[in-house]
Design an enzyme around this catalytic site. Structure first.
Site, PDB file in Angstrom:
ATOM      1  N   LYS A 206      11.355 -12.062 -27.442  1.00 37.48           N
ATOM      2  CA  LYS A 206      11.985 -13.285 -26.925  1.00 37.48           C
ATOM      3  C   LYS A 206      11.237 -13.813 -25.700  1.00 37.48           C
ATOM      4  O   LYS A 206      10.789 -13.034 -24.866  1.00 37.48           O
ATOM      5  CB  LYS A 206      13.446 -12.953 -26.560  1.00 37.48           C
ATOM      6  CG  LYS A 206      14.212 -14.084 -25.888  1.00 37.48           C
ATOM      7  CD  LYS A 206      14.419 -15.279 -26.791  1.00 37.48           C
ATOM      8  CE  LYS A 206      14.807 -16.516 -25.997  1.00 37.48           C
ATOM      9  NZ  LYS A 206      14.645 -17.756 -26.785  1.00 37.48           N
ATOM     10  N   GLY A 207      11.114 -15.121 -25.600  1.00 39.54           N
ATOM     11  CA  GLY A 207      10.440 -15.756 -24.470  1.00 39.54           C
ATOM     12  C   GLY A 207      10.933 -15.213 -23.130  1.00 39.54           C
ATOM     13  O   GLY A 207      12.137 -15.124 -22.906  1.00 39.54           O
TER      14      GLY A 207
ATOM     15  N   CYS B 157       7.571 -24.943 -25.548  1.00 41.81           N
ATOM     16  CA  CYS B 157       9.028 -24.924 -25.702  1.00 41.81           C
ATOM     17  C   CYS B 157       9.583 -26.319 -25.440  1.00 41.81           C
ATOM     18  O   CYS B 157       9.400 -26.866 -24.355  1.00 41.81           O
ATOM     19  CB  CYS B 157       9.687 -23.933 -24.749  1.00 41.81           C
ATOM     20  SG  CYS B 157      11.491 -23.956 -24.920  1.00 41.81           S
TER      21      CYS B 157
ATOM     22  N   ASN C   8      17.642 -25.958 -32.434  1.00 42.23           N
ATOM     23  CA  ASN C   8      18.176 -25.136 -31.354  1.00 42.23           C
ATOM     24  C   ASN C   8      17.768 -25.711 -30.021  1.00 42.23           C
ATOM     25  O   ASN C   8      16.753 -26.385 -29.894  1.00 42.23           O
ATOM     26  CB  ASN C   8      17.713 -23.676 -31.483  1.00 42.23           C
ATOM     27  CG  ASN C   8      16.392 -23.418 -30.777  1.00 42.23           C
ATOM     28  OD1 ASN C   8      16.350 -23.178 -29.562  1.00 42.23           O
ATOM     29  ND2 ASN C   8      15.298 -23.492 -31.525  1.00 42.23           N
TER      30      ASN C   8
ATOM     31  N   GLY D 238      12.609 -23.841 -39.533  1.00 43.96           N
ATOM     32  CA  GLY D 238      13.051 -23.570 -40.898  1.00 43.96           C
ATOM     33  C   GLY D 238      12.218 -24.335 -41.918  1.00 43.96           C
ATOM     34  O   GLY D 238      11.309 -25.098 -41.557  1.00 43.96           O
TER      35      GLY D 238
HETATM   36  C1  LIG Z   1      16.666 -19.974 -31.869  1.00 45.79           C
HETATM   37  C2  LIG Z   1      15.187 -20.073 -31.648  1.00 45.79           C
HETATM   38  C3  LIG Z   1      14.632 -19.632 -30.435  1.00 45.79           C
HETATM   39  C4  LIG Z   1      13.260 -19.729 -30.205  1.00 45.79           C
HETATM   40  N1  LIG Z   1      12.744 -19.257 -29.028  1.00 45.79           N
HETATM   41  C5  LIG Z   1      11.398 -19.288 -28.815  1.00 45.79           C
HETATM   42  C6  LIG Z   1      10.815 -18.718 -27.640  1.00 45.79           C
HETATM   43  O1  LIG Z   1      11.510 -18.152 -26.778  1.00 45.79           O
HETATM   44  N2  LIG Z   1       9.472 -18.817 -27.467  1.00 45.79           N
HETATM   45  C7  LIG Z   1       8.668 -19.407 -28.405  1.00 45.79           C
HETATM   46  O2  LIG Z   1       7.458 -19.461 -28.222  1.00 45.79           O
HETATM   47  N3  LIG Z   1       9.178 -19.925 -29.545  1.00 45.79           N
HETATM   48  C8  LIG Z   1      10.520 -19.882 -29.768  1.00 45.79           C
HETATM   49  N4  LIG Z   1      11.036 -20.393 -30.945  1.00 45.79           N
HETATM   50  C9  LIG Z   1      10.139 -20.998 -31.940  1.00 45.79           C
HETATM   51  C10 LIG Z   1       9.743 -19.997 -33.031  1.00 45.79           C
HETATM   52  O3  LIG Z   1       9.035 -18.897 -32.483  1.00 45.79           O
HETATM   53  C11 LIG Z   1       8.873 -20.681 -34.100  1.00 45.79           C
HETATM   54  O4  LIG Z   1       7.736 -21.228 -33.478  1.00 45.79           O
HETATM   55  C12 LIG Z   1       9.586 -21.793 -34.832  1.00 45.79           C
HETATM   56  O5  LIG Z   1      10.939 -21.456 -35.027  1.00 45.79           O
HETATM   57  C13 LIG Z   1       8.965 -22.171 -36.169  1.00 45.79           C
HETATM   58  O6  LIG Z   1       9.006 -21.118 -37.089  1.00 45.79           O
HETATM   59  P1  LIG Z   1      10.180 -20.925 -38.183  1.00 45.79           P
HETATM   60  O7  LIG Z   1      10.370 -22.217 -38.869  1.00 45.79           O
HETATM   61  O8  LIG Z   1       9.703 -19.814 -39.072  1.00 45.79           O
HETATM   62  O9  LIG Z   1      11.379 -20.520 -37.404  1.00 45.79           O
HETATM   63  C14 LIG Z   1      12.414 -20.289 -31.191  1.00 45.79           C
HETATM   64  C15 LIG Z   1      12.968 -20.721 -32.402  1.00 45.79           C
HETATM   65  C16 LIG Z   1      14.325 -20.606 -32.649  1.00 45.79           C
HETATM   66  C17 LIG Z   1      14.872 -21.078 -33.961  1.00 45.79           C
END
Ligand SMILES: Cc1cc2nc3c(=O)[nH]c(=O)nc-3n(C[C@H](O)[C@H](O)[C@H](O)COP(=O)(O)O)c2cc1C
Ligand SMILES: Cc1cc2nc3c(=O)[nH]c(=O)nc-3n(C[C@H](O)[C@H](O)[C@H](O)COP(=O)(O)OP(=O)(O)OC[C@H]3O[C@@H](n4cnc5c(N)ncnc54)[C@H](O)[C@@H]3O)c2cc1C
Ligand code: FES
Lengths: 255, 306
Positions: free
Chosen positions: B45-46, B130, B69, B217
């Protein structure tokens, strides 16, 4: 045993009314670790609109038959898909999730307060109390007589009192106006229902210094503590209602 | 036996399936569901220097084939990370990577120094993308001047593998990938979430407390795939692709487009075992096709005249 993902077979989908229904599922493994107040995350197949799982409370558990029930209200797309499932269909779940109610001891005077579909987690709590020899009072609030369901099940677990908003059955008005609360001094109150109802129960408990646990229904994405979407504003900062809740002690909430 | 391994510089990953930051907690939340050490790497987590409470609730809105989100980097800060989380994750037999964030360049630098001193963290992912924080975050990743500056300053102090996570909310993502490469990043990862919004019509108000949020997603997958393909053809450093990956087929699309590895994000919310199932699916695909080395898949469509 920990959290797990399973495909479970539906034994029965019982329609209580056009809006409410109960799914009975056959457990694959031992359900002994299920606690009252915990929930499952249900996968709803078949539509891009129901991409995320749906959180549903554990309504009732039969440890002998190794089955359990979910009590639903149709709220939108996901729950309406679930309402159409049939015996023999399978459902993918993650379970058991979240915190549970603190089951009271034998000699404590306890009230369970439920409103609408929020009565769901209270039946299992009542049954767990019965095991300890405690018979709670149970106050159930419904909008009108047509929405009254499952009362007989609750009567097996405790002494049931009803309210309806229109007065068609039981006392008229909201649960917090019920005469029971004027007549009886409770040690503990457990509550689940619409937020406005829980907040008025909470303020009653605060005023009278009564131990109170409530079950929140925050929006969830994962349900197991990784997305941080479901937070509740607490005295300890933002806490996830899926792992630090859904059951919270009133003292933890900034209500 | 098929070879699934790949490397970023001299850092070896046993397979190309990693998890996306913010969707995998600290990894330990998945211990009940599978052996996290089977993955090529996990991104935690970030993390920020200080404790952050994140944005107000509601922070999530479901959208067709995806979700928005606006968590806003809620985390307990680096001190807590070092004392409470690091001891629990440092012995996973996989590459444990920290996602670093800040409001100012100095924050990123101080955090990078702290992470650099943690022996079992072989790489850091610099999150300049972010969309859910008022200060820093995407503001760095959408401005070429500040992106260059933050990467340069972090690179000066961070001596392990530096992955720069790119924002899709730009006109040309290639430009930012090249900046990262120029400034000495060892790898780029993409995409972070796409800025979006949703309105609750029955309440006649925005679904998120912050009004806008990040879309993730399957809804974002075609956009993410296009960006990964563009970047893979523009830089020489390894590209880590993500955005809507739900299945091994999705992951293979990213790899065929040029990603050396993938990150699984939102899919883990729906199926906590999604990442290892994707890993197994990639392996099965290779066996079926008689491919012995994963490297043969990476960028395959760019080598043939297609
Ligand atoms: C609830 C949530 C929290 C996230 N928190 C972070 C984060 O803390 N740092 C970061 O670099 N990306 C964060 N992301 C982005 C994801 O790492 C990823 O780049 C993005 O969701 C696209 O991939 P996906 O479609 O497979 O989820 C977050 C995504 C979601 C859905
Ligand atoms: C811990 C927990 C336990 C729950 N237990 C039960 C239960 O035992 N029985 C039951 O019927 N419902 C329960 N709910 C609520 C249930 O999750 C929602 O009704 C369901 O997700 C709605 O899905 P849908 O696709 O039918 O509706 P959608 O189309 O997604 O939404 C329709 C409406 O329902 C509201 N809604 C969506 N998600 C939630 C949610 N998580 N909480 C409250 N409202 C929501 C939306 O705001 C919208 O107005 C519980 C929720 C939580 C968080
Ligand atoms: S729903 Fe994801 S952390 Fe609670």
């Amino acid at each position: 045993m920990g959290k797990r993902t399973e495909d479970l077979i539906i034994i029965e989908n019982k329609h209580l009314s056009p809006e409410f229904f109960i799914l009975e599922l056959s457990g694959k493994d031992n359900l002994a670790d299920f606690r009252p107040g915990q929930f499952v995350q249900v996968r709803v197949e078949g539509s891009p609109e129901t991409f995320l799982r749906r959180p549903i409370s554990i309504y009732d558990v039969d440890f002998v038959k190794n089955t359990f029930k979910l009590f639903f209200q149709i709220a939108g797309k996901g729950t309406s898909v679930l309402s159409k499932l049939k015996a023999g269909d399978s459902l993918n779940l993650i379970y058991p999730l979240g915190t549970s109610f603190t089951v009271p001891e034998k000699n404590e005077k306890v009230l369970l307060v439920g409103g609408g579909v929020g009565i769901a987690p209270l039946l299992f709590l009542g049954k767990c109390m019965n095991e300890k020899g405690n018979i709670p009072d149970i106050l159930l609030g419904f909008r009108n007589s047509e929405r009254i369901v499952e009362v007989d099940q609750f009567r097996e677990a405790g002494k049931v009192f009803l309210t309806t908003e229109d007065g068609s059955v039981g006392e008229k008005g909201f649960v917090t106006n019920h005469s029971l609360l004027l007549q009886t001094k409770y040690d503990k109150i457990f509550c689940c229902g619409p937020e406005s109802m829980m907040k008025s129960v909470a303020s009653y408990c605060r005023k009278n210094s009564i131990f109170c646990e409530v079950s929140l229904e925050n929006l969830m994405a994962c349900g197991f503590g990784v997305c941080l979407c479901c937070v509740a504003d607490t005295v300890r900062g933002n806490l996830c209602s899926c792992i630090d809740g859904p059951v919270f002690n009133l003292n933890d909430l900034k209500w | 036996m098929v070879n699934l391994g790949f490397s970023i510089g001299d850092l070896y990953f046993k397979n190309p399936v990693l998890t996306a930051s913010g969707t995998f907690g600290n990894g330990t939340e998945f211990d009940d569901f599978f052996d996290v050490s089977r993955l090529g790497g996990i991104l935690l987590k970030g993390t920020t220097l200080e404790n952050r409470e994140g944005n107000p609730y509601p922070r999530m809105a479901e959208t067709p084939s995806g979700m928005l989100n606006s968590v806003g980097l809620q985390n307990k800060g680096i001190d807590y990370f070092e004392s409470e989380i690091y001891p629990k994750v440092k012995n996973y037999d996989t590459n444990v990577i920290v996602n670093i964030n800040g409001s100012y360049i100095d924050d990123y630098v101080s955090l990078a120094e702290r992470i650099n001193s943690l022996e079992n963290i072989p790489a850091a992912e610099l999150n300049i993308s972010c969309p859910n924080v008022k200060m820093g975050g995407m503001a760095f990743g959408t401005n070429p001047v500040s992106a260059r500056e933050v990467i340069r300053e972090v690179r000066k102090v961070y001596r392990k593998k530096l992955i720069v996570k790119l924002s899709p909310n730009v006109t040309s993502i290639i430009e930012f990938a090249r900046i990262a490469e120029d400034e000495g990043a060892d790898s780029v990862s993409l995409i972070n979430t796409l800025l979006g919004m949703a309105i609750d019509v029955s309440k006649m108000k925005p679904s998120l407390a912050t009004i806008t949020g990040g879309l993730s997603g399957p809804a974002v997958k075609p956009v993410a795939l296009r960006m990964v393909w563009q970047v893979a053809n523009a830089v020489k450093i390894p590209v880590i692709g993500m955005g809507g990956i739900m299945t091994a087929t999705d992951a293979l699309e990213f790899m065929l487009a040029g990603a050396s590895a993938v990150q699984v994000g939102t899919a883990s919310f729906i199926d906590p075992q999604a990442s290892v199932k994707i890993l197994e699916g990639i392996e099965n695909f290779m066996i079926q096709k008689g491919i012995t080395d994963i490297g043969e898949i990476v960028g395959f469509i760019n080598r043939k005249s297609v």
